[in-house]
Enzyme design. Structure first.
Site, PDB file in Angstrom:
ATOM      1  N   ARG A  35       0.817  -1.229   0.000  1.00 26.57           N
ATOM      2  CA  ARG A  35       0.000   0.000   0.000  1.00 26.57           C
ATOM      3  C   ARG A  35       0.847   1.273   0.000  1.00 26.57           C
ATOM      4  NH1 ARG A  35      -2.982  -2.879   3.681  1.00 26.57           N
ATOM      5  NH2 ARG A  35      -4.865  -3.763   2.780  1.00 26.57           N
ATOM      6  N   LYS A  82       2.004  11.791 -11.048  1.00 24.63           N
ATOM      7  CA  LYS A  82       1.204  10.840 -11.827  1.00 24.63           C
ATOM      8  C   LYS A  82       2.087   9.640 -12.171  1.00 24.63           C
ATOM      9  CE  LYS A  82      -0.597  13.539 -15.165  1.00 24.63           C
ATOM     10  NZ  LYS A  82      -1.434  13.692 -16.366  1.00 24.63           N
ATOM     11  N   GLU A 122       8.729  19.533 -24.383  1.00 25.25           N
ATOM     12  CA  GLU A 122       7.913  19.821 -23.197  1.00 25.25           C
ATOM     13  C   GLU A 122       8.371  21.122 -22.520  1.00 25.25           C
ATOM     14  OE1 GLU A 122       5.222  18.140 -22.356  1.00 25.25           O
ATOM     15  OE2 GLU A 122       5.448  16.080 -23.090  1.00 25.25           O
ATOM     16  N   LYS A 160       6.037  23.738 -13.870  1.00 24.50           N
ATOM     17  CA  LYS A 160       5.237  22.534 -13.643  1.00 24.50           C
ATOM     18  C   LYS A 160       4.868  22.433 -12.164  1.00 24.50           C
ATOM     19  CE  LYS A 160       4.111  17.876 -14.496  1.00 24.50           C
ATOM     20  NZ  LYS A 160       4.239  16.625 -15.181  1.00 24.50           N
ATOM     21  N   GLU A 185      -5.597  17.247 -11.156  1.00 28.98           N
ATOM     22  CA  GLU A 185      -5.972  17.490 -12.538  1.00 28.98           C
ATOM     23  C   GLU A 185      -7.459  17.763 -12.724  1.00 28.98           C
ATOM     24  OE1 GLU A 185      -4.648  14.404 -15.255  1.00 28.98           O
ATOM     25  OE2 GLU A 185      -3.572  15.937 -16.356  1.00 28.98           O
ATOM     26  N   ARG A 219      -4.372  22.392 -14.293  1.00 25.77           N
ATOM     27  CA  ARG A 219      -3.295  21.508 -14.757  1.00 25.77           C
ATOM     28  C   ARG A 219      -3.486  21.114 -16.213  1.00 25.77           C
ATOM     29  NH1 ARG A 219      -0.884  16.528 -11.172  1.00 25.77           N
ATOM     30  NH2 ARG A 219       0.739  15.850 -12.594  1.00 25.77           N
ATOM     31  N   ASN A 238      -1.601  20.406 -20.993  1.00 26.33           N
ATOM     32  CA  ASN A 238      -2.018  19.544 -22.095  1.00 26.33           C
ATOM     33  C   ASN A 238      -1.869  20.208 -23.467  1.00 26.33           C
ATOM     34  OD1 ASN A 238      -2.782  16.864 -21.943  1.00 26.33           O
ATOM     35  ND2 ASN A 238      -4.848  17.325 -22.668  1.00 26.33           N
ATOM     36  N   HIS A 295      -1.110  18.333 -26.607  1.00 31.26           N
ATOM     37  CA  HIS A 295      -1.315  16.919 -26.301  1.00 31.26           C
ATOM     38  C   HIS A 295      -2.628  16.368 -26.838  1.00 31.26           C
ATOM     39  CE1 HIS A 295       2.169  17.525 -23.849  1.00 31.26           C
ATOM     40  NE2 HIS A 295       2.157  16.287 -23.390  1.00 31.26           N
ATOM     41  N   HIS A 309      -1.267  13.348 -28.586  1.00 35.21           N
ATOM     42  CA  HIS A 309      -1.524  11.973 -28.160  1.00 35.21           C
ATOM     43  C   HIS A 309      -2.162  11.162 -29.279  1.00 35.21           C
ATOM     44  CE1 HIS A 309      -1.514  12.763 -23.551  1.00 35.21           C
ATOM     45  NE2 HIS A 309      -0.410  12.154 -23.920  1.00 35.21           N
ATOM     46  N   HIS A 358       7.176  10.696 -27.799  1.00 33.16           N
ATOM     47  CA  HIS A 358       6.114  11.526 -27.238  1.00 33.16           C
ATOM     48  C   HIS A 358       6.319  13.017 -27.555  1.00 33.16           C
ATOM     49  CE1 HIS A 358       3.076  12.905 -24.466  1.00 33.16           C
ATOM     50  NE2 HIS A 358       3.974  13.665 -23.867  1.00 33.16           N
TER      51      HIS A 358
HETATM   52  N1  LIG Z   1       3.948  10.699 -15.176  1.00 34.20           N
HETATM   53  C1  LIG Z   1       3.884  11.749 -15.944  1.00 34.20           C
HETATM   54  O1  LIG Z   1       3.398  12.795 -15.548  1.00 34.20           O
HETATM   55  C2  LIG Z   1       4.431  11.652 -17.335  1.00 34.20           C
HETATM   56  C3  LIG Z   1       4.609  12.801 -18.101  1.00 34.20           C
HETATM   57  C4  LIG Z   1       5.184  12.684 -19.360  1.00 34.20           C
HETATM   58  C5  LIG Z   1       5.562  11.442 -19.844  1.00 34.20           C
HETATM   59  N2  LIG Z   1       5.362  10.339 -19.079  1.00 34.20           N
HETATM   60  C6  LIG Z   1       5.755   9.016 -19.556  1.00 34.20           C
HETATM   61  O2  LIG Z   1       7.164   8.999 -19.709  1.00 34.20           O
HETATM   62  C7  LIG Z   1       7.508   8.025 -20.684  1.00 34.20           C
HETATM   63  C8  LIG Z   1       8.509   8.595 -21.635  1.00 34.20           C
HETATM   64  O3  LIG Z   1       9.655   8.984 -20.909  1.00 34.20           O
HETATM   65  P1  LIG Z   1      11.089   9.050 -21.617  1.00 34.20           P
HETATM   66  O4  LIG Z   1      10.991   9.853 -22.835  1.00 34.20           O
HETATM   67  O5  LIG Z   1      12.064   9.439 -20.579  1.00 34.20           O
HETATM   68  O6  LIG Z   1      11.285   7.535 -22.106  1.00 34.20           O
HETATM   69  P2  LIG Z   1      12.226   6.359 -21.615  1.00 34.20           P
HETATM   70  O7  LIG Z   1      12.171   6.195 -20.159  1.00 34.20           O
HETATM   71  O8  LIG Z   1      11.883   5.185 -22.439  1.00 34.20           O
HETATM   72  O9  LIG Z   1      13.681   6.862 -22.013  1.00 34.20           O
HETATM   73  C9  LIG Z   1      13.968   7.109 -23.368  1.00 34.20           C
HETATM   74  C10 LIG Z   1      15.282   6.457 -23.795  1.00 34.20           C
HETATM   75  O10 LIG Z   1      16.361   7.171 -23.230  1.00 34.20           O
HETATM   76  C11 LIG Z   1      17.333   6.271 -22.747  1.00 34.20           C
HETATM   77  N3  LIG Z   1      18.034   6.932 -21.650  1.00 34.20           N
HETATM   78  C12 LIG Z   1      17.546   7.254 -20.448  1.00 34.20           C
HETATM   79  N4  LIG Z   1      18.435   7.955 -19.743  1.00 34.20           N
HETATM   80  C13 LIG Z   1      19.545   8.046 -20.505  1.00 34.20           C
HETATM   81  C14 LIG Z   1      20.803   8.668 -20.331  1.00 34.20           C
HETATM   82  N5  LIG Z   1      21.093   9.374 -19.244  1.00 34.20           N
HETATM   83  N6  LIG Z   1      21.687   8.561 -21.342  1.00 34.20           N
HETATM   84  C15 LIG Z   1      21.389   7.901 -22.474  1.00 34.20           C
HETATM   85  N7  LIG Z   1      20.212   7.325 -22.699  1.00 34.20           N
HETATM   86  C16 LIG Z   1      19.301   7.399 -21.723  1.00 34.20           C
HETATM   87  C17 LIG Z   1      16.557   5.083 -22.324  1.00 34.20           C
HETATM   88  O11 LIG Z   1      17.382   3.956 -22.357  1.00 34.20           O
HETATM   89  C18 LIG Z   1      15.440   5.032 -23.357  1.00 34.20           C
HETATM   90  O12 LIG Z   1      15.823   4.258 -24.455  1.00 34.20           O
HETATM   91  C19 LIG Z   1       6.222   7.617 -21.369  1.00 34.20           C
HETATM   92  O13 LIG Z   1       5.850   6.346 -20.928  1.00 34.20           O
HETATM   93  C20 LIG Z   1       5.225   8.661 -20.894  1.00 34.20           C
HETATM   94  O14 LIG Z   1       3.909   8.161 -20.820  1.00 34.20           O
HETATM   95  C21 LIG Z   1       4.810  10.430 -17.844  1.00 34.20           C
HETATM   96 ZN   LIG Z   2       3.761  15.304 -22.514  1.00 29.84          ZN
END
Ligand SMILES: NC(=O)c1ccc[n+]([C@@H]2O[C@H](COP(=O)([O-])OP(=O)(O)OC[C@H]3O[C@@H](n4cnc5c(N)ncnc54)[C@H](O)[C@@H]3O)[C@@H](O)[C@H]2O)c1
Ligand SMILES: [Zn+2]
Length: 551
Positions: A301, A323, A365, A407, A417, A421, A425, A428, A432, A445
């Site tokens: 939990r 989130k 972003e 942010k 949200e 917030r 978007n 997006h 999306h 993304h």
């Molecule tokens: N929770 C939220 O509010 C929120 C907001 C935006 C996006 N997201 C989520 O985040 C995800 C995307 O995140 P992302 O773009 O970081 O993707 P990711 O975590 O897949 O990382 C992208 C790539 O970068 C590489 N990488 C990471 N750190 C590195 C480093 N220091 N040096 C070299 N390579 C590195 C990873 O190996 C990966 O291949 C999606 O699933 C999305 O839905 C969540």
């Molecule tokens: Zn985004």
């Protein structure tokens, strides 16, 4: 320069690193280390011999070890081999120091290297036409060198280079850590959490943790791509002060944001006897953070959760706001929770190893935050897209901090949200949908959001909300950040259908975030029904000459 950091000289073979380094060290009263020389001494063999018998890869590993050793010692002037920055962890370590690039045009270099017959002692040059080979090497390495804090024209006589370096170093300090506190109600134990940002602050992890959590040990979630690359930095930072009880590497990529991965993590934690007070540390990009956060929210939990984001996108976006989620076969992020981290450590030096496409992905972003809420942030980036692309250390930290502040303000105001917030978007609603319609994995993304920002900006301009000039500024800045602003082929009905399925669409009417000017945006669902399709059609038009001209 801050006494505690090293001054690290990089540049192509023959750019004068050893000479400049030695003179600079004498001037500053510091030791001088040439990592190539140190390596040769330790190995008892010359560099060409190591290359010939063990290959370049083995040499790079020895070199990375040598750099690590040099940087672990007292502050010195350190000269690196021309290719040392090819190693990702070395790149991160060096960005934490004061990095100086001795930049010399390949033609000038060739003149310097060739007559001395130095070519033979430089295995990467041997057997090639020096100018074309040096040009090739520079193309390959420019983006690494460009992360330097200081770039010096080293074509001039080396005494002048030393003078210029000395002058620049005298007046400069490295930034310290900065803490941003976010009020929250999402964490049961606390009313707020800290986002600590800086360059090279990972080393302070034990203290940062101890100030906030009574930790004995911690569990780490990372990926099989991030951990081999940067795991040693986390292990070194934890040292003996924090026991990293165990680490788990999920397969890199979005597919790991699944209930199946969460299940594996639950099992792992249970088998390790992880307890309620043991924090889970997410060390990776947004995928790692979302997955580990979901597990931290649900295992027993809820256990304490620490984010150490390693992508630009995760540093400015996904790691704060609480989130967390995994994907479901029917929709991305469908199964999740609000789980604020107990601590977020944003160390921009970790970005030094990011591939360019991931860099651009994150800038999308950041620029979004500028468009909706911070004209100064937008201006900062618009005026210097080149340095954004190069991950210039100071600009990057400044932009990341502004972005975090925005942010933080928005999520504080509207943690769950309900309303404000939604401004986040921007780009997006269609972004999306474009991402989903293209098939996940086709567009990153941030790339899809870039297209969505262009589309929503175009709609705002059409509605007379946003001036044409400001719309063009948004579009052109995205493009100069190496983000897509046009799509060759869009399946308009498919994208519109995907948009209707979005979980943020209520009663069949999407809420649009439309900029009014750079730095201000509104939310509205009052948009003529045909406009989104027209915006998608706009994305298929060739880039306007206005945009093309500013590339
Ligand atoms: N929770 C939220 O509010 C929120 C907001 C935006 C996006 N997201 C989520 O985040 C995800 C995307 O995140 P992302 O773009 O970081 O993707 P990711 O975590 O897949 O990382 C992208 C790539 O970068 C590489 N990488 C990471 N750190 C590195 C480093 N220091 N040096 C070299 N390579 C590195 C990873 O190996 C990966 O291949 C999606 O699933 C999305 O839905 C969540
Ligand atoms: Zn985004």
């Amino acid at each position: 320069v801050t006494p505690a950091v090293h001054i690290v000289l990089v540049g192509l073979s023959g750019s004068g690193k050893s000479t400049v380094g030695r003179l600079l060290a004498r001037q500053l009263g510091r030791p001088f280390i040439d990592t190539d020389d140190a390596l040769v001494r330790r190995a008892g063999r010359s560099i060409p011999q190591i290359f010939a018998s063990d290959g370049e890869e083995h040499f790079r590993t020895l070199e990375a070890d040598e750099v690590r050793r040099a940087l672990a010692g007292p502050p010195a002037v350190v000269s690196l081999g021309g290719g040392a920055l090819l190693h990702p962890a070395t790149r991160i370590r060096c960005v934490q120091q004061y990095l100086v690039w001795l930049d010399v045009a390949p033609t000038a270099l060739a003149r310097r290297v060739a007559p001395r017959g130095d070519v033979r002692s430089r295995p990467l040059l041997a057997g090639h036409d020096p100018v074309s080979r040096l040009t090739e090497l520079l193309t390959q390495r420019r983006s690494f060198y460009a992360q330097a804090h200081l770039r010096l024209d080293a074509t001039q006589p080396l005494e002048r280079v030393v003078q210029a370096a000395g002058a620049a170093l005298a007046g400069c300090t490295l930034p310290g850590a900065e803490t941003l506190t976010i009020q929250t109600s999402a964490t049961a134990q606390r009313r707020s959490y800290d986002v600590v940002s800086g360059r090279g602050i990972l080393a302070q992890l034990p203290a940062l943790l101890r100030e906030r959590l009574p930790v004995r040990r911690a569990f780490v979630v990372s990926t099989d791509a991030v951990w081999p690359l940067a795991g040693e930095l986390l292990r070194e930072a934890a040292g003996n002060a924090v026991e990293l009880a165990a680490t788990w590497q999920v397969a890199d990529g979005e597919a790991s944001k699944s209930i199946a991965s969460a299940d594996q993590l639950w099992t792992w934690l249970a088998e390790q006897h992880a307890e309620r007070g043991d924090p889970l540390i997410a060390f990776g990009g947004g995928v790692t953070g979302d997955l580990a956060g979901f597990v931290a929210a649900t295992y027993l939990r809820g256990v304490p959760f620490v984010q150490i984001p390693t992508t630009l996108l995760a540093q400015v976006d996904s790691s704060i706001g609480g989130k967390v989620a995994v994907d479901h076969a029917l929709a991305k992020n469908m199964i999740g929770a609000f789980k604020a981290a107990d601590l977020v450590v944003v160390d921009t030096s970790l970005l030094a190893s990011l591939p360019p496409r991931q860099v651009a992905n994150g800038w999308a972003e950041v620029l979004k935050h500028g468009v909706i809420l911070d004209a100064d942030l937008f201006d900062l980036m618009e005026g210097d897209t080149e340095r954004c692309n190069d991950l210039d250390p100071d600009l990057t930290l400044a932009a990341v901090r502004r972005s975090l502040a925005i942010k933080a303000r928005v999520v504080e105001e509207d943690e769950f949200e309900q309303g404000p917030r939604m401004l986040l978007n921007y780009g997006h609603t269609l972004g999306h949908a474009i991402e989903a319609a293209a098939g996940y994995g086709q567009l990153l993304h941030g790339e899809a959001v870039s297209l969505g920002m262009v589309a929503a900006g175009w709609m705002a301009a059409r509605l007379g909300l946003l001036s044409e000039t400001e719309f063009r500024r948004i579009e052109s800045t995205l493009q100069r950040l190496r983000l897509p602003v046009r799509l060759d082929s869009v399946d308009v009905p498919l994208v519109l259908a995907a948009m209707q399925r979005d979980k943020k669409v209520r009663h069949g009417r999407p809420t649009w975030v439309l900029p009014q000017r750079i730095g201000a945006a509104i939310r509205t669902s009052d948009v003529p029904p045909e406009l989104p399709a027209q915006a998608l059609a706009y994305l298929q038009q060739p880039a306007s000459s206005a945009v093309a001209a500013r590339r």
